[in-house]
Design an enzyme around this catalytic site. Structure first.
Site, PDB file in Angstrom:
ATOM      1  N   HIS A 124       0.870  -1.182   0.000  1.00  0.00           N
ATOM      2  CA  HIS A 124       0.000   0.000   0.000  1.00  0.00           C
ATOM      3  C   HIS A 124       0.908   1.234   0.000  1.00  0.00           C
ATOM      4  O   HIS A 124       2.020   1.185   0.548  1.00  0.00           O
ATOM      5  CB  HIS A 124      -0.832  -0.057   1.280  1.00  0.00           C
ATOM      6  N   ASP A 201       3.008  -4.949   8.022  1.00  0.00           N
ATOM      7  CA  ASP A 201       1.779  -4.165   7.923  1.00  0.00           C
ATOM      8  C   ASP A 201       0.610  -5.151   8.028  1.00  0.00           C
ATOM      9  O   ASP A 201       0.328  -5.898   7.093  1.00  0.00           O
ATOM     10  CB  ASP A 201       1.772  -3.426   6.574  1.00  0.00           C
ATOM     11  N   GLN A 204      -4.555  -5.601   6.853  1.00  0.00           N
ATOM     12  CA  GLN A 204      -5.563  -6.456   6.220  1.00  0.00           C
ATOM     13  C   GLN A 204      -5.564  -7.868   6.792  1.00  0.00           C
ATOM     14  O   GLN A 204      -6.329  -8.709   6.330  1.00  0.00           O
ATOM     15  CB  GLN A 204      -5.340  -6.515   4.699  1.00  0.00           C
ATOM     16  N   LYS A 227     -10.469  -0.916  10.398  1.00  0.00           N
ATOM     17  CA  LYS A 227     -10.632  -2.106   9.541  1.00  0.00           C
ATOM     18  C   LYS A 227     -10.986  -3.349  10.363  1.00  0.00           C
ATOM     19  O   LYS A 227     -11.291  -4.398   9.811  1.00  0.00           O
ATOM     20  CB  LYS A 227      -9.362  -2.356   8.735  1.00  0.00           C
ATOM     21  N   CYS A 364      -4.700   2.284  -3.787  1.00  0.00           N
ATOM     22  CA  CYS A 364      -3.458   2.802  -3.166  1.00  0.00           C
ATOM     23  C   CYS A 364      -2.286   1.854  -3.388  1.00  0.00           C
ATOM     24  O   CYS A 364      -1.396   1.728  -2.525  1.00  0.00           O
ATOM     25  CB  CYS A 364      -3.638   3.083  -1.684  1.00  0.00           C
TER      26      CYS A 364
END
Ligand code: PMP
Length: 406
Positions: A124, A201, A204, A227, A364
């Site tokens: 991202h 990261d 997600q 999220k 993104c």
């Protein structure tokens, strides 16, 4: 397998009762932001109605209570991440701020001219641009690891690109654009063996399955509250406390200091060192409520999502002219696709007319789209509160789009 009552779960989410153009809204954009259960909405409003005061400095009961709530939230985040020490949990605005914090602060302390920062081509922008800024300041270089046409990190290339100059390897656990689950434990092992620090990261992944920082072996990990069914404006940077304590401050202000003097100021240890000013107390309280809520639904919720993914993949594959982008065997419930002869934006607009909400564009991830040679995709992303009927509505709507545009 534990049974999963999706109707009961949906009743926890007031927004899912919304209608668009007389139809029930099919919200298939949870990878962008998840909806909020009543438990989170109530925790936030109860905090403001009954528990709010500024934290840490108050000697009165209410402030002490608010401080305790904030610190309990930190401890709950630590437990959620299986982190042994809550001092490693820094509350930030979201993953974007977390990565900027590490790139800036850790970068100042560790990046030197000629160093390399290894990323993957599926990152991202939030895990690219902060590193470019840090690299430019230090005279270091950002190196992207290629991604295969199926949408997987090229692990052999990743191993090859790690070298004595690699100071940091920063990569996503799960691709927001394609849904690919990366072998992050293996990537971390390789990067650590090469002497690099590792940032994962987990934006997600934290929303779909349990994340265990101890098992991953990484140095930093981040995710955004919104999220994972939590409020916006709150997120988490987890870091090894000893690493955080050795990093210079990112922002200066109240609460992060030991002593301020015009002759020189000293700073507190982590996490307070990185929490200058009044934090998003209500956000932290809401995030803890969200993590409790989602943790209680697992692993049945994840199994339900995987059934939705399998159904969506099978149904969408049967539509002529539809091509799924990203076909890794290990995915979360995200289906990115292109429809022959139709621009993703037009597909999204036509789906919206059927009250099916998806995201379109580059997500993104411009470098990933360039690598795959596409301008963008249509992305349907599912959460545990989505239904098989919504998958079938997506399919039916796409067949109508196909009939209009073919
Ligand atoms: N990384 C990934 C993989 C993401 O999906 C996102 C959000 N789309 C971010 C980072 C940035 O998160 P936020 O905008 O909440 O800071």
């Amino acid at each position: 397998m534990a049974s999963f009552d999706v109707d009961r779960v949906r009743a926890d989410f007031p927004l899912l009762a919304r209608r668009e153009r007389g139809k029930p809204l099919a919200y298939l954009d949870s990878a962008a932001s998840a909806q909020k259960p009543r438990a989170v909405i109530d925790a936030v409003s109860r905090y403001y109605a009954e528990q709010h005061a500024n934290i840490h400095r108050g000697v009165y009961r209410l402030s002490e209570e608010a401080t305790a709530l904030f610190e309990q939230s930190r401890a709950e985040v630590a437990r959620y991440l299986r982190a042994p020490d809550p001092r490693g949990v820094v509350f930030v605005r979201g993953a974007t701020e977390a990565i900027n914090l590490v790139a800036d602060s850790w970068g100042r302390a560790h990046l030197r001219s000629g160093d390399e920062i290894l990323l993957t081509a599926m990152e991202h922008h939030a895990n690219i641009v902060p590193w470019q800024i840090a690299a430019e300041r230090a005279g270091a270089r950002v190196v992207p690891c290629p991604v295969t046409p199926r949408g997987e990190v090229d692990l052999a290339a990743f191993a090859r690109l790690l070298g004595p100059r690699t100071r940091m390897a920063a990569f996503t656990h799960v691709s927001n654009a394609l849904g690919t689950v990366n072998p992050v434990a293996e990537m971390t092992r390789l990067a650590k063996a090469a002497g690099a620090a590792v940032l994962v990261d987990a934006c997600q992944s934290a929303s779909h399955f349990d994340v265990d920082v101890a098992a991953l072996g990484c140095d930093f990990l981040c995710f955004s509250g919104h999220k994972v069914c939590g409020p916006t404006g709150i997120g988490v940077l987890w870091g090894r406390p000893e690493l955080l304590d050795a990093m210079p401050p990112y922002q200066g202000g109240g609460d992060m200091i030991q002593r301020v003097d015009f002759a020189g100021t000293t700073y507190r240890a982590a996490p307070e060192r990185f929490e200058a000013g009044t934090p998003h107390i209500a956000g932290a309280v809401g995030l803890a409520a969200a993590l409790r809520y989602v943790a209680a639904l697992r692993p049945a919720a994840h199994a339900h999502e995987q059934r939705l993914l399998a159904l969506a993949t099978e149904r969408l594959r049967s539509i002529p002219g539809l091509r799924i982008v990203g076909e890794a065997p290990d995915k979360v419930a995200v289906v990115s696709f292109l429809l022959d002869g139709a621009h993703p934006h037009d597909v999204g607009t036509l789906l919206d007319a059927d009250a099916v909400a998806v995201r379109v564009g580059h997500h993104c991830c411009m470098p990933l789209m360039s690598l795959l040679g596409i301008p963008g995709t249509v992305r349907a992303s599912f959460a545990f509160y989505n239904t098989e009927e919504e998958v079938l509505r997506l399919e039916a709507s796409l067949r109508r789009v196909r009939a209009m545009t073919a």
